[in-house]
Design an enzyme around this catalytic site. Structure first.
Site, short mmCIF file in Angstrom:
data_model
loop_
_atom_site.label_atom_id
_atom_site.label_comp_id
_atom_site.label_asym_id
_atom_site.label_seq_id
_atom_site.Cartn_x
_atom_site.Cartn_y
_atom_site.Cartn_z
N ASN A 92 -0.31 -1.57 -7.56
CA ASN A 92 -1.49 -0.69 -7.49
C ASN A 92 -1.45 0.22 -6.27
OD1 ASN A 92 -1.91 -2.91 -5.79
ND2 ASN A 92 -4.12 -2.97 -6.14
N ARG A 104 0.78 -1.24 0.00
CA ARG A 104 0.00 0.00 0.00
C ARG A 104 0.81 1.29 0.00
NH1 ARG A 104 -4.09 -2.64 -2.01
NH2 ARG A 104 -5.52 -3.64 -0.53
N ASP A 114 -1.73 -12.78 -1.68
CA ASP A 114 -2.60 -11.65 -2.07
C ASP A 114 -3.00 -10.86 -0.83
OD1 ASP A 114 -4.02 -9.85 -3.58
OD2 ASP A 114 -5.65 -11.21 -4.10
N HIS A 144 -3.77 -15.62 -8.47
CA HIS A 144 -4.89 -16.11 -7.66
C HIS A 144 -5.93 -16.94 -8.43
CE1 HIS A 144 -6.33 -12.35 -9.32
NE2 HIS A 144 -5.83 -11.60 -8.36
#
Length: 443
Positions: free
Chosen positions: A100, A70, A318, A240
């Site tokens: 991301n 993050r 994940d 995933h």
């Protein structure tokens, strides 16, 4: 107990007594100058510190191909420091930080920022993942070559969280990364088939009145991308994997000799879509909202068998931390994702070891050796043997303990295992011969 500074480099010698390497016979392990110096009966050896590992299993340090740290941008959910603390507590010595972030890791400057944060604050190694497309926008390629040539030496590229749905753009990305032995890690989700989707399409979503997320949305992209990777002769990694149909497509691609690898998350190995309907935490609890969604018991069975037979190469967490306000809301508005670094090894013990599908050598292969190889991560994934880097984990498989989110190192608390009793406990983690965790606590 001695103190250690991971970033200053004080040389220490540690003697680990009686560890069972990969679950084998008890043996002593000597760590010196960052490497495994010796293994065997080392009764006469002296060291700066001795660690009693009686009954503990020694594994090579775990490697995660799929972690959301993050930072930069969402430090309210996680930081490089707190995320790698969680990783170390879970037995990890390296994680791949997904792209991301805000700003997106789509340039050499951003991936180098993440890499340097890892160098300065990391409790494990941090390998940045570069975005495939600029701003995750899906319209033009990001600076793949510049990221590969940067100080971060990026080799894994992913728009994870979004699918590279444009077939032409995906082909170009696969062609581009061949120049530096990179790999494109695809988040397989056909966007038109999942508009507004909330939960696996099936009986549970119908009963709950939630928009269904069809398995074919994942499977169609995987089939297309396997064909594209074969066409251009490039490496494809599937993030995933969650359905039995996806397993069959990947198995078929591998039977052709195509360079396709795949991962499965711990939560897709243990939990099903029924959790959204009935669980200790109650129905409609967004803690179970995740992308891709939890699937059926039949899918879970297929995923376990595929991990066991090697069709699925590795376990990837994940790890997706979210602040409380993003998860404790109504289902439709809640963010997708679960944290998983601190519970991954316990979930794998529950789903794979205690069911007889994997032994501890298999766990080491799927959670260390293979992810390190896919990510081209030098110095990780090596067997615990003399001369190898001193990256290893000591794990106690004999204990069972309830999962307590408040006791976790992650900045976020969105674990789906709250209140469940899981087997095993990471007792110690060593990064290049220095402890990051001892007696279950951060050093």
């Amino acid at each position: 107990m001695s103190t250690y500074d991971l970033h200053e480099g004080t040389v220490t010698t540690i003697l680990i007594r009686g560890a069972r390497i990969l679950g084998g016979a008890p043996s002593d392990i000597l760590l010196r100058d960052g490497v495994v110096a010796d293994i065997g009966d080392l009764a006469g050896v002296r060291a700066d510190q001795t660690v009693d590992a009686d009954g503990l299993i020694a594994l090579p340090g775990l490697v995660d191909l799929h972690t959301h740290l993050r930072e930069p941008g969402r430090e309210d959910a996680e930081t490089v420091e707190t995320g790698t603390q969680a990783a170390a507590r879970g037995g990890y010595t390296a994680v791949h930080a997904m792209a991301n972030t805000s700003p997106v890791a789509d340039t050499a400057g951003v991936v180098e920022q993440v890499w340097r944060l890892g160098q300065e604050y990391g409790h494990c190694d941090v390998q940045p993942v570069g975005a495939v497309t600029s701003g995750l926008g899906g319209s033009q390629l990001a600076e793949l070559g510049a990221m590969a040539d940067s100080a971060a030496r990026v080799r894994v590229f992913s728009d994870d969280g979004k699918c590279v749905s444009d077939a032409v753009l995906m082909r170009r990305a696969l062609e581009y990364v061949k120049a530096f032995d990179g790999v494109v890690a695809q988040h397989a989700q056909e966007p038109r088939l999942t508009e507004g989707a909330q939960l696996n399409e099936g009986e549970v979503s119908a009963r709950l009145g939630l928009i269904g997320w069809p398995a074919v949305a994942e499977e169609a992209i995987i089939a297309r991308d396997c064909l594209l990777a074969a066409h251009v002769g490039s490496r494809l990694h599937v993030c995933h994997v969650s359905t039995a149909g996806s397993v069959e497509i990947i198995r078929w691609a591998k039977s052709k000799g195509w360079d396709v690898t795949a991962e499965v998350t711990p939560h897709h190995l243990l939990l099903t879509d029924s959790c959204a309907e009935r669980s200790p935490l109650g129905p409609y609890n967004p803690i179970y909202k995740v992308n891709p969604p939890l699937r059926t018991a039949e899918d879970v069975r297929a995923l376990r068998e595929a991990l066991a037979d090697g069709t699925i190469d590795c376990v990837a967490t994940d790890h997706a931390p979210h602040p409380v306000e993003d998860k404790e809301t109504e289902w439709a508005a809640a963010a997708m994702g679960m944290i998983g670094l601190e519970t991954a090894l316990s979930v794998v013990q529950e789903a794979m070891v205690e069911t007889g599908l994997l032994d501890w050598a298999g766990v080491a292969d799927r959670m260390s050796a293979r992810p390190a190889a896919i990510g081209r991560l030098a110095g990780h994934g090596r067997p615990v043997e003399p001369g190898a880097p001193g990256n290893l984990t000591l794990f106690d498989p004999s204990v069972r303990q309830p999962v307590d989110p408040a006791a976790m190192a992650s900045k976020s608390r969105n674990t789906p295992y709250e209140g469940l009793t899981l087997p095993g406990r990471v007792v110690a983690t060593f990064l290049r011969g220095r402890p990051t965790v001892l007696e279950g606590k951060l050093v």
